[in-house]
Design an enzyme around this catalytic site. Structure first.
Site, mmCIF file in Angstrom:
data_model
loop_
_atom_site.group_PDB
_atom_site.id
_atom_site.type_symbol
_atom_site.label_atom_id
_atom_site.label_comp_id
_atom_site.label_asym_id
_atom_site.label_seq_id
_atom_site.Cartn_x
_atom_site.Cartn_y
_atom_site.Cartn_z
ATOM 1 N N ASP A 16 -8.404 5.137 -4.717
ATOM 2 C CA ASP A 16 -7.694 6.374 -5.068
ATOM 3 C C ASP A 16 -8.588 7.575 -4.738
ATOM 4 O OD1 ASP A 16 -9.304 7.310 -7.393
ATOM 5 O OD2 ASP A 16 -8.546 5.504 -8.384
ATOM 6 N N CYS A 51 -6.391 3.252 13.199
ATOM 7 C CA CYS A 51 -5.859 2.604 14.402
ATOM 8 C C CYS A 51 -6.737 1.382 14.693
ATOM 9 C CB CYS A 51 -5.886 3.571 15.580
ATOM 10 S SG CYS A 51 -5.486 2.768 17.146
ATOM 11 N N HIS A 111 -14.800 0.709 -0.467
ATOM 12 C CA HIS A 111 -13.653 -0.173 -0.194
ATOM 13 C C HIS A 111 -12.508 0.552 0.505
ATOM 14 C CE1 HIS A 111 -14.904 -3.289 -3.499
ATOM 15 N NE2 HIS A 111 -15.653 -3.336 -2.433
ATOM 16 N N ARG A 121 1.607 1.852 -3.587
ATOM 17 C CA ARG A 121 0.445 2.359 -4.325
ATOM 18 C C ARG A 121 0.158 3.813 -3.952
ATOM 19 N NH1 ARG A 121 -4.437 -1.270 -3.816
ATOM 20 N NH2 ARG A 121 -5.122 0.048 -5.511
ATOM 21 N N LEU A 172 -15.341 -0.781 -20.774
ATOM 22 C CA LEU A 172 -14.503 -0.999 -21.948
ATOM 23 C C LEU A 172 -14.977 -2.205 -22.758
ATOM 24 C CD1 LEU A 172 -11.899 0.013 -23.314
ATOM 25 C CD2 LEU A 172 -10.625 -1.569 -21.873
ATOM 26 N N ASN A 179 -13.106 2.282 -5.805
ATOM 27 C CA ASN A 179 -11.700 2.672 -5.919
ATOM 28 C C ASN A 179 -11.192 3.277 -4.623
ATOM 29 O OD1 ASN A 179 -12.047 1.852 -8.499
ATOM 30 N ND2 ASN A 179 -12.125 3.908 -9.382
ATOM 31 N N THR A 195 -16.238 -1.250 -14.109
ATOM 32 C CA THR A 195 -16.038 -2.333 -13.133
ATOM 33 C C THR A 195 -16.379 -3.676 -13.765
ATOM 34 O OG1 THR A 195 -16.748 -3.282 -11.009
ATOM 35 C CG2 THR A 195 -18.305 -1.794 -12.079
ATOM 36 N N TYR A 212 0.829 -1.220 0.000
ATOM 37 C CA TYR A 212 0.000 0.000 0.000
ATOM 38 C C TYR A 212 0.862 1.269 0.000
ATOM 39 C CZ TYR A 212 -3.923 -3.097 0.301
ATOM 40 O OH TYR A 212 -4.825 -4.074 0.004
ATOM 41 N N CYS A 227 1.227 5.164 16.480
ATOM 42 C CA CYS A 227 -0.132 5.620 16.163
ATOM 43 C C CYS A 227 -0.364 7.002 16.786
ATOM 44 C CB CYS A 227 -1.116 4.594 16.718
ATOM 45 S SG CYS A 227 -2.797 5.173 16.693
HETATM 46 N N1 APR Z 1 -12.613 2.590 -19.478
HETATM 47 C C1 APR Z 1 -13.670 1.843 -19.044
HETATM 48 N N2 APR Z 1 -13.516 0.607 -18.522
HETATM 49 C C2 APR Z 1 -12.268 0.121 -18.420
HETATM 50 C C3 APR Z 1 -11.130 0.839 -18.861
HETATM 51 C C4 APR Z 1 -11.343 2.127 -19.417
HETATM 52 N N3 APR Z 1 -10.349 2.889 -19.862
HETATM 53 N N4 APR Z 1 -10.020 0.075 -18.646
HETATM 54 C C5 APR Z 1 -10.455 -1.072 -18.099
HETATM 55 N N5 APR Z 1 -11.808 -1.061 -17.964
HETATM 56 C C6 APR Z 1 -12.695 -2.090 -17.411
HETATM 57 C C7 APR Z 1 -12.189 -3.502 -17.625
HETATM 58 O O1 APR Z 1 -12.667 -3.997 -18.866
HETATM 59 C C8 APR Z 1 -12.820 -4.237 -16.434
HETATM 60 O O2 APR Z 1 -14.110 -4.734 -16.762
HETATM 61 O O3 APR Z 1 -12.711 -1.897 -16.009
HETATM 62 C C9 APR Z 1 -12.956 -3.141 -15.371
HETATM 63 C C10 APR Z 1 -11.964 -3.259 -14.233
HETATM 64 O O4 APR Z 1 -12.234 -4.435 -13.527
HETATM 65 P P1 APR Z 1 -11.381 -4.884 -12.256
HETATM 66 O O5 APR Z 1 -9.928 -4.804 -12.559
HETATM 67 O O6 APR Z 1 -11.916 -6.183 -11.805
HETATM 68 O O7 APR Z 1 -11.669 -3.727 -11.179
HETATM 69 P P2 APR Z 1 -12.964 -3.518 -10.261
HETATM 70 O O8 APR Z 1 -14.188 -3.999 -10.928
HETATM 71 O O9 APR Z 1 -12.931 -2.100 -9.795
HETATM 72 O O10 APR Z 1 -12.628 -4.462 -9.035
HETATM 73 C C11 APR Z 1 -13.510 -4.504 -7.947
HETATM 74 O O11 APR Z 1 -12.054 -5.902 -6.719
HETATM 75 O O12 APR Z 1 -9.987 -6.566 -5.987
HETATM 76 C C12 APR Z 1 -11.099 -5.849 -5.682
HETATM 77 O O13 APR Z 1 -11.207 -4.213 -4.047
HETATM 78 C C13 APR Z 1 -10.822 -4.394 -5.376
HETATM 79 O O14 APR Z 1 -12.306 -2.529 -5.676
HETATM 80 C C14 APR Z 1 -11.739 -3.659 -6.311
HETATM 81 C C15 APR Z 1 -12.780 -4.702 -6.666
#
Ligand code: APR
Length: 243
Positions: free
Chosen positions: A96, A119, A111, A59, A205, A94, A179, A56, A138
């Site tokens: 971030d 703490c 998340h 990141r 995407l 996210n 997502t 972390y 802490c």
């Molecule tokens: N624009 C739109 N979608 C996109 C882009 C983009 N530029 N780039 C990637 N993607 C899509 C991918 O096709 C995928 O379906 O975003 C999605 C990302 O999926 P994950 O990597 O699984 O991320 P997420 O869905 O946020 O993960 C959920 O999993 O590990 C845990 O806690 C972590 O919050 C996270 C959770």
């Protein structure tokens, strides 16, 4: 025709991908290069806290680089919140801080947040310094080893689930942006929104395991899709009715 009054928006790693932050499950994503069990579970933290702190810290360091900034998709959602006549809530998976840097105010980090630490004794939440680890005292109890990243790990309950559920049930439009829809409970938010009568739309995407359960789908890069979609919403060109 009824107007759209309440919009809830779920965002995932895909919305931050074009800001230079790795997604989790895409090629070369975070989970291709790290074991979830080691860096994203309470058991992993117990077994090897230094590895988890390091993961972390790295990141957080990446997120603080000058080239990591909100992209047009984050900016468009903040504009939607400012200019839409009804209410807009962004629920992000996210960790971030790009939504808030874009100006989003009504935001739930279900998340957790990379820029915060907690703490484990008092549950107090603090702004995280660039680096902290098991030797960092802490701020509340002065104990080393009591601080952990303010991140929801696998096996832990996401934050503000009661509020999230009631907001989803009360919405007229639900958007899922960037997502993979693979992680519960965010993966079923579309269902709660639909139960409350909302129209559900996925912008991603590529198609996901959940795509055919949404009323509509749009495929493309978030930075290209979301600004146009927001303009359509603001000018009343998106109908709340399911066609
Ligand atoms: N624009 C739109 N979608 C996109 C882009 C983009 N530029 N780039 C990637 N993607 C899509 C991918 O096709 C995928 O379906 O975003 C999605 C990302 O999926 P994950 O990597 O699984 O991320 P997420 O869905 O946020 O993960 C959920 O999993 O590990 C845990 O806690 C972590 O919050 C996270 C959770």
């Amino acid at each position: 025709m009824e107007n759209i009054k309440n919009i809830t928006i779920l965002t995932g790693a895909g919305i931050s991908a074009e800001s230079g932050i790795s997604t989790f499950r895409d090629q070369n994503g975070l989970w291709e290069n790290h074991e979830i069990e080691d860096v994203a579970t309470p058991e992993g933290f117990q077994r090897n806290p230094e590895l988890v702190y390091k993961f972390y810290n790295q990141r957080r360091f990446q997120l603080s680089q000058d080239n990591i900034v909100p992209n047009p998709a984050h900016m468009a959602l903040a504009k939607l919140e400012r200019e839409f006549s009804g209410s807009v809530l962004v629920i992000t998976q996210n960790v971030d801080d790009l939504h808030e840097r874009a100006g989003q105010k009504n935001l739930i980090h279900m998340h957790g947040e990379l820029m915060k630490m907690r703490c484990v004794a008092s549950n107090k939440i603090y702004k995280a310094p660039n680096f902290f680890d098991g030797d960092t005292p802490c701020p509340c109890c002065q104990e080393a080893g009591n601080l952990r990243p303010h991140i929801v790990w696998f096996g832990e309950m996401p934050f503000q689930m009661d509020k999230i559920q009631s907001e989803l049930l009360n919405s007229d439009l639900f958007l899922s942006i960037g997502t993979s829809a693979l992680v519960y409970p965010a993966s079923i938010f579309y269902r709660w929104a639909a139960q409350g009568g909302a129209k559900t739309i996925e912008l991603n995407l590529e198609s996901t395991v959940a795509s055919d359960r949404f009323d509509e789908n749009f495929q493309g890069k978030a930075s290209e899709l979301v600004p146009g979609f927001v303009e359509d919403l603001l000018s009343g060109n998106i109908s709340p009715e399911v066609s």
